[in-house]
Design an enzyme around this catalytic site. Structure first.
Site, PDB file in Angstrom:
ATOM      1  N   ARG A  23     -10.774 -31.643  66.295  1.00 54.69           N
ATOM      2  CA  ARG A  23      -9.894 -32.014  65.168  1.00 54.69           C
ATOM      3  C   ARG A  23      -8.439 -32.170  65.599  1.00 54.69           C
ATOM      4  NH1 ARG A  23     -11.711 -31.047  59.682  1.00 54.69           N
ATOM      5  NH2 ARG A  23     -13.829 -31.867  59.693  1.00 54.69           N
ATOM      6  N   ARG A  27      -4.610 -33.318  59.792  1.00 54.22           N
ATOM      7  CA  ARG A  27      -3.542 -33.060  58.829  1.00 54.22           C
ATOM      8  C   ARG A  27      -2.445 -32.145  59.322  1.00 54.22           C
ATOM      9  NH1 ARG A  27      -7.641 -32.051  53.951  1.00 54.22           N
ATOM     10  NH2 ARG A  27      -8.629 -31.110  55.754  1.00 54.22           N
ATOM     11  N   ASP A  72     -16.105 -39.672  61.507  1.00 55.69           N
ATOM     12  CA  ASP A  72     -16.677 -38.472  60.917  1.00 55.69           C
ATOM     13  C   ASP A  72     -18.175 -38.512  61.184  1.00 55.69           C
ATOM     14  OD1 ASP A  72     -15.746 -36.159  58.979  1.00 55.69           O
ATOM     15  OD2 ASP A  72     -17.748 -36.775  58.347  1.00 55.69           O
ATOM     16  N   TYR A 149     -26.514 -32.004  55.389  1.00 54.29           N
ATOM     17  CA  TYR A 149     -25.689 -32.740  54.416  1.00 54.29           C
ATOM     18  C   TYR A 149     -26.541 -33.669  53.564  1.00 54.29           C
ATOM     19  CZ  TYR A 149     -21.237 -31.014  56.090  1.00 54.29           C
ATOM     20  OH  TYR A 149     -20.179 -30.199  56.393  1.00 54.29           O
TER      21      TYR A 149
HETATM   22  O1  CP3 Z   1     -12.133 -33.883  66.179  1.00 59.38           O
HETATM   23  C1  CP3 Z   1     -11.530 -34.907  65.786  1.00 59.38           C
HETATM   24  O2  CP3 Z   1     -10.286 -34.947  65.696  1.00 59.38           O
HETATM   25  C2  CP3 Z   1     -12.314 -36.183  65.538  1.00 59.38           C
HETATM   26  C3  CP3 Z   1     -12.572 -36.514  64.192  1.00 59.38           C
HETATM   27  C4  CP3 Z   1     -13.572 -35.703  63.389  1.00 59.38           C
HETATM   28  C5  CP3 Z   1     -13.451 -35.536  61.992  1.00 59.38           C
HETATM   29  N1  CP3 Z   1     -14.573 -34.898  61.541  1.00 59.38           N
HETATM   30  C6  CP3 Z   1     -12.315 -36.014  61.192  1.00 59.38           C
HETATM   31  C7  CP3 Z   1     -12.129 -35.476  59.834  1.00 59.38           C
HETATM   32  C8  CP3 Z   1     -14.755 -35.072  63.777  1.00 59.38           C
HETATM   33  C9  CP3 Z   1     -15.330 -34.906  65.168  1.00 59.38           C
HETATM   34  C10 CP3 Z   1     -15.391 -34.603  62.595  1.00 59.38           C
HETATM   35  C11 CP3 Z   1     -16.705 -33.935  62.605  1.00 59.38           C
HETATM   36  C12 CP3 Z   1     -17.211 -33.361  61.363  1.00 59.38           C
HETATM   37  N2  CP3 Z   1     -17.086 -33.833  60.096  1.00 59.38           N
HETATM   38  C13 CP3 Z   1     -18.028 -32.218  61.305  1.00 59.38           C
HETATM   39  C14 CP3 Z   1     -18.489 -31.435  62.493  1.00 59.38           C
HETATM   40  C15 CP3 Z   1     -17.391 -30.674  63.128  1.00 59.38           C
HETATM   41  C16 CP3 Z   1     -17.017 -29.396  62.455  1.00 59.38           C
HETATM   42  O3  CP3 Z   1     -15.856 -29.283  62.014  1.00 59.38           O
HETATM   43  O4  CP3 Z   1     -17.858 -28.512  62.409  1.00 59.38           O
HETATM   44  C17 CP3 Z   1     -18.348 -31.983  59.971  1.00 59.38           C
HETATM   45  C18 CP3 Z   1     -19.163 -30.844  59.446  1.00 59.38           C
HETATM   46  C19 CP3 Z   1     -17.757 -33.019  59.211  1.00 59.38           C
HETATM   47  C20 CP3 Z   1     -17.834 -33.243  57.747  1.00 59.38           C
HETATM   48  C21 CP3 Z   1     -16.512 -33.189  57.114  1.00 59.38           C
HETATM   49  N3  CP3 Z   1     -15.540 -34.142  57.253  1.00 59.38           N
HETATM   50  C22 CP3 Z   1     -16.033 -32.195  56.239  1.00 59.38           C
HETATM   51  C23 CP3 Z   1     -16.789 -30.956  55.845  1.00 59.38           C
HETATM   52  C24 CP3 Z   1     -14.747 -32.583  55.858  1.00 59.38           C
HETATM   53  C25 CP3 Z   1     -13.877 -31.926  54.821  1.00 59.38           C
HETATM   54  C26 CP3 Z   1     -13.198 -30.722  55.351  1.00 59.38           C
HETATM   55  C27 CP3 Z   1     -11.768 -31.026  55.694  1.00 59.38           C
HETATM   56  O5  CP3 Z   1     -11.295 -30.540  56.731  1.00 59.38           O
HETATM   57  O6  CP3 Z   1     -11.116 -31.699  54.889  1.00 59.38           O
HETATM   58  C28 CP3 Z   1     -14.429 -33.781  56.533  1.00 59.38           C
HETATM   59  C29 CP3 Z   1     -13.164 -34.526  56.442  1.00 59.38           C
HETATM   60  C30 CP3 Z   1     -12.477 -34.829  57.731  1.00 59.38           C
HETATM   61  N4  CP3 Z   1     -13.084 -35.247  58.884  1.00 59.38           N
HETATM   62  C31 CP3 Z   1     -11.068 -34.796  57.939  1.00 59.38           C
HETATM   63  C32 CP3 Z   1     -10.856 -35.206  59.266  1.00 59.38           C
HETATM   64  C33 CP3 Z   1      -9.528 -35.382  59.962  1.00 59.38           C
HETATM   65  C34 CP3 Z   1     -10.019 -34.452  56.891  1.00 59.38           C
HETATM   66  C35 CP3 Z   1      -9.695 -35.710  56.177  1.00 59.38           C
HETATM   67  C36 CP3 Z   1      -8.390 -35.702  55.438  1.00 59.38           C
HETATM   68  O7  CP3 Z   1      -8.413 -35.328  54.248  1.00 59.38           O
HETATM   69  O8  CP3 Z   1      -7.372 -36.104  56.012  1.00 59.38           O
END
Ligand code: CP3
Length: 346
Positions: A23, A27, A72, A149
């Site tokens: 990540r 943000r 994602d 999911y």
């Molecule tokens: O690592 C990185 O920077 C690459 C991008 C990346 C994102 N999601 C961007 C993202 C990666 C590799 C993921 C993987 C992901 N997505 C996982 C597995 C990794 C982990 O954290 O266990 C999962 C379970 C998801 C599903 C997901 N996407 C959730 C549960 C959420 C909401 C939670 C949150 O943090 O808001 C997201 C949104 C998400 N994916 C954001 C980002 C940068 C936040 C989006 C925003 O509102 O700006």
């Protein structure tokens, strides 16, 4: 030239420990929030120029040894016919979750270019813009985490519906996991063709399973995903999960080149359980990045000293960076790890 991070994945000798952070684009960065103000999250993912810009932000600001494509794990599921949105404060929602066998039968086959073309294009843009020495990660959700999911319809605490399908209807489970494994393999191969030189499989929630159930209902699919992706691409494969320290030998059995370790185990203890014959990635608690810098440095140094200069350690957080992390601490962590040289006895 083989990039530093790729050499570490292969446990070849390296001059220093490479670092990237899960990540790392997100943000906590003000430049990310500025882009995010103007776009929805999925919109950012689906516009290759925006996804590429955001992917490069942490590399330009902090110089990690790898970029990870801004995407994602869930959008590929849209190609199967699942309807995905990201709701404010709620995270991902799948509006037509899989609940009965007919839902599984109705899933369409996944076609990488048609469904995930925007991510593949973003990879091409990023590879052309990245420093030559920086590696580029593609990634996919693992079959189990994708299934959770698809079945729950969103995030979950206990994965009850998922486990109930697994226990009650193993034939449906097998059909669903087979389709999701096909997706993982096709998606990862396409990302490598588009410029990724390492891939990570996120099995973020597999730690919800007992070791026995992981071995029976999940591991065979991960093994196939790893074997088929490796046969087709030859790039190193990272397998990442959390809360899996009670099943490290099973993680070893995935066949991945690099295994993620979270902070719930000392890096040295986890790595020793693998006999040091596989690379490891980790394992700073991401919440640590909120501590005063000397505390962060102390913990980072402890991890590096546990690795003791052995080739095959990639420094990372044990799970994604959290939102309010001070950017200054990320900058100092990257600098500290990149300048650290292990001085003691291996
Ligand atoms: O690592 C990185 O920077 C690459 C991008 C990346 C994102 N999601 C961007 C993202 C990666 C590799 C993921 C993987 C992901 N997505 C996982 C597995 C990794 C982990 O954290 O266990 C999962 C379970 C998801 C599903 C997901 N996407 C959730 C549960 C959420 C909401 C939670 C949150 O943090 O808001 C997201 C949104 C998400 N994916 C954001 C980002 C940068 C936040 C989006 C925003 O509102 O700006």
């Amino acid at each position: 030239m083989t990039r530093l991070l790729i050499r570490a994945c292969r446990r070849e000798p390296v001059e220093r420990t490479p670092i990237w952070l899960m990540r790392q684009a997100g943000r906590y960065m003000s430049v990310y929030r500025a882009v995010r103000e103007r776009h929805g999250f999925l919109q950012m993912v689906k516009q290759p120029d925006v996804a590429a810009e955001v992917t490069l932000q942490p590399i330009e600001a902090f110089g990690m040894d790898a970029a990870i494509i801004f995407a994602d794990i869930l959008p590929p599921l849209e190609g199967l016919g699942l309807q995905l949105t990201f709701e404010k404060g709620e995270g991902p929602v799948i509006h037509n979750p899989i609940r009965v066998p007919a839902d599984i039968a109705a899933l369409r086959p996944y076609e990488p270019e048609a469904v995930s073309g925007y991510t593949l294009e973003a990879l091409r843009i990023v590879r052309a813009a990245l420093p030559e020495t920086t590696a580029l990660f593609g990634f996919s959700g693992a079959p189990f985490t994708l299934a959770s999911y698809a079945i729950e319809g969103g995030g979950s605490r206990e994965y009850r519906r998922t486990k109930i399908m697994m226990y009650r209807d193993p034939a449906s489970w097998q059909t669903l996991m087979t389709k999701l494994t096909d997706l993982v393999v096709a998606y990862l191969i396409a990302q490598v063709q588009a410029g990724a030189d390492v891939v990570q499989i996120f099995d973020s929630w597999a730690g919800a399973l007992s070791p026995g159930d992981f071995a029976e209902y999940v591991l065979p699919y991960v093994q196939r995903a790893v074997a088929e992706t490796r046969a087709a691409t030859g790039v190193p494969i990272v397998y990442f999960g959390t809360d899996m320290n009670g099943m490290l030998p099973l993680l070893r059995a995935t066949g991945a080149d690099v295994l993620g370790l979270d902070w719930r185990i000392r890096l040295a203890d986890g790595w020793a359980q693998y006999g040091y014959d596989v690379a490891v990635q980790g394992n700073l608690d991401p919440t640590t990045l909120h501590a005063p810098w000397p505390e962060i440095e102390r913990r980072a140094k402890a991890i590096l000293d546990q690795a003791a200069g052995r080739p095959g350690h990639i420094f990372n957080v044990g799970h994604g960076i959290i939102t309010e992390t001070p950017e200054e601490h990320v900058a100092r962590l990257v600098e500290f790890v990149q300048n650290y040289r292990y001085a003691g006895e291996a």
